[in-house]
Enzyme design. Structure first.
Site, PDB file in Angstrom:
ATOM      1  NE  ARG A  51      -1.987  -2.339   2.598  1.00 31.33           N
ATOM      2  CZ  ARG A  51      -2.012  -3.095   2.114  1.00 31.33           C
ATOM      3  NH1 ARG A  51      -3.321  -3.358   1.569  1.00 31.33           N
ATOM      4  NH2 ARG A  51      -0.704  -4.315   2.792  1.00 31.33           N
ATOM      5  CB  THR A  52       3.553   2.665   2.160  1.00 27.49           C
ATOM      6  OG1 THR A  52       2.676   2.127   3.128  1.00 27.49           O
ATOM      7  CG2 THR A  52       4.108   3.731   2.394  1.00 27.49           C
ATOM      8  CE  LYS A  80      26.366  -3.103  -6.419  1.00 34.43           C
ATOM      9  NZ  LYS A  80      26.838  -2.136  -7.392  1.00 34.43           N
ATOM     10  NE  ARG A 101       7.107   0.468   5.193  1.00 32.46           N
ATOM     11  CZ  ARG A 101       5.434   0.242   4.390  1.00 32.46           C
ATOM     12  NH1 ARG A 101       6.104  -0.980   4.713  1.00 32.46           N
ATOM     13  NH2 ARG A 101       5.350   1.061   4.930  1.00 32.46           N
ATOM     14  CG  HIS A 129       3.276   4.109   8.749  1.00 36.64           C
ATOM     15  ND1 HIS A 129       4.137   4.890   7.944  1.00 36.64           N
ATOM     16  CD2 HIS A 129       2.839   3.097   8.571  1.00 36.64           C
ATOM     17  CE1 HIS A 129       3.377   4.512   6.393  1.00 36.64           C
ATOM     18  NE2 HIS A 129       2.999   3.270   6.299  1.00 36.64           N
TER      19      HIS A 129
HETATM   20  C1  NCD Z   1       1.609  -0.660   8.450  1.00 32.63           C
HETATM   21  C2  NCD Z   1       3.342  -0.633   8.298  1.00 32.63           C
HETATM   22  O1  NCD Z   1       3.976  -0.715   7.416  1.00 32.63           O
HETATM   23  O2  NCD Z   1       3.233  -0.117   9.315  1.00 32.63           O
HETATM   24  N1  NCD Z   1       1.295  -1.096   6.975  1.00 32.63           N
HETATM   25  C3  NCD Z   1       1.080   0.328   6.048  1.00 32.63           C
HETATM   26  O3  NCD Z   1       1.819   1.086   5.143  1.00 32.63           O
HETATM   27  N2  NCD Z   1      -0.177  -0.045   5.861  1.00 32.63           N
HETATM   28  C4  NCD Z   1       0.711  -1.836   9.110  1.00 32.63           C
HETATM   29  C5  NCD Z   1       1.777  -2.918   9.140  1.00 32.63           C
HETATM   30  O4  NCD Z   1       2.763  -3.596   8.219  1.00 32.63           O
HETATM   31  O5  NCD Z   1       1.104  -4.145  10.019  1.00 32.63           O
END
Ligand code: NCD
Length: 310
Positions: A51-52, A80, A101, A129
């Site tokens: 999703r993100t 590397k 991320r 997040h």
């Molecule tokens: C979340 C995350 O990555 O923290 N997912 C997301 O970005 N929608 C929640 C999760 O992974 O449980």
């Protein structure tokens, strides 16, 4: 130049403006279709994501921009041994804005200190997040009509769940928000959130273990997945993973207008039979993720769209 590391990087007023912009984008997508013509978004994902990453990419494409990036540490020069500071210096030459991320807490912050372009924290380990929080706030505001005067239950892995940490930080700034923290003993909210965020700001909260005990009181139920990748051993994960399963029977204990949110991905913690309940809002929430990320990209790039262009 602004970055986004935590929801607190925006004032409440700025957050309201961003959510208003996201709602306008939802209503009039055509107006924004060329707002980012010629701009590039880099997505640097050192941890798995559906999703993100894809909602960031969809957001930039919807704005007329383009995207580049990598979806795992293995496919980048991190494999590397390159540092995140060096990687971001280079990406600053290729893109106009970057979403990162990373499994390490603080990685996006380190990157932002060396970056020449706005950096967005798309999840740093078990820490924060913020863009999920924007998504959560937009969904609560649009479905409940308000962000204050709510009782919200946060259920599941409150220890490692970064979405929960960011959401608490954001919601304490609204009037009369009560938190019910529902978790097994081992997955309770970290002390720094309980003490430095909740207690220090005199926020009303309770910690309970049984979901059934909280259900009737809630305006919003925020379910979370047990964060397997942050456990030190598999046995503990296996013991705790099915601690909470939201079923039709448990939904019968809730108010008729309670909403159920989940950042997704779901494993077992919400039975699929709940998906048809009109109170289940987690797929709407995922859709809202695109609108808020469009609004965020425009805000950080300082692009204003005034008139309808098509
Ligand atoms: C979340 C995350 O990555 O923290 N997912 C997301 O970005 N929608 C929640 C999760 O992974 O449980």
């Amino acid at each position: 130049m602004r970055h986004l590391m935590s929801p607190l990087d925006f004032s409440v007023q700025e957050l309201d403006q961003l959510l208003d912009l996201a709602s306008d984008i939802e209503k009039h997508p055509g107006k924004y279709a060329h707002a980012c013509d010629g701009k590039k978004l880099a997505t640097c994902f050192y941890e798995p994501s559906t999703r993100t990453r894809l909602s960031f990419e969809a957001a930039m494409l919807n704005l007329g921009g383009s995207v580049l990036g990598f979806a795992s540490a293995d496919s980048s020069s991190a494999a590397k041994g390159e540092s995140i500071s060096d990687t971001i210096r280079v990406i600053s030459c290729y893109a106009d804005i970057c979403a990162i991320r990373h499994p390490k807490e603080g990685a996006a912050l380190v990157a932002s200190q060396k970056s020449k372009i706005p950096v967005i924290n798309a999840g740093d380990g078990g820490h924060q997040h913020p863009t999920q929080t924007l998504t959560d706030l937009m969904t609560i505001r649009s479905l409940k009509g308000r962000l204050g005067n709510i009782t919200i239950g946060l259920c599941g892995d409150l220890k490692f769940g970064r979405t929960v940490h960011s959401l608490i930080n954001a919601l304490i700034r609204y009037e009369n928000v009560k938190f019910i923290l529902i978790s097994p003993e081992e997955l309770r909210i970290p002390d720094y959130i309980r003490e430095d965020v909740l207690q220090a700001n005199h926020i009303e909260f309770e910690e309970v273990e049984r979901l059934e005990d909280a259900m009737g009181e809630l305006d919003v139920l925020y379910m979370t997945r047990v964060q397997r990748e942050r456990f030190f051993n598999e046995e503990d994960y296996v013991r705790l993973k099915d601690y909470y399963i939201l079923t039709k029977e448990k939904m019968a204990l809730a108010k008729p207008d309670m909403i159920v949110l989940h950042p997704l991905p779901r494993v077992n913690e919400i039975s699929t039979e709940v998906d048809d309940d009109p109170r289940a809002a987690y797929f709407t929430q995922a859709q809202n993720g695109v609108y808020v990320r469009m609004a965020l990209i425009l805000t950080l790039l300082e692009i204003e769209v005034q008139e309808e262009t098509c």
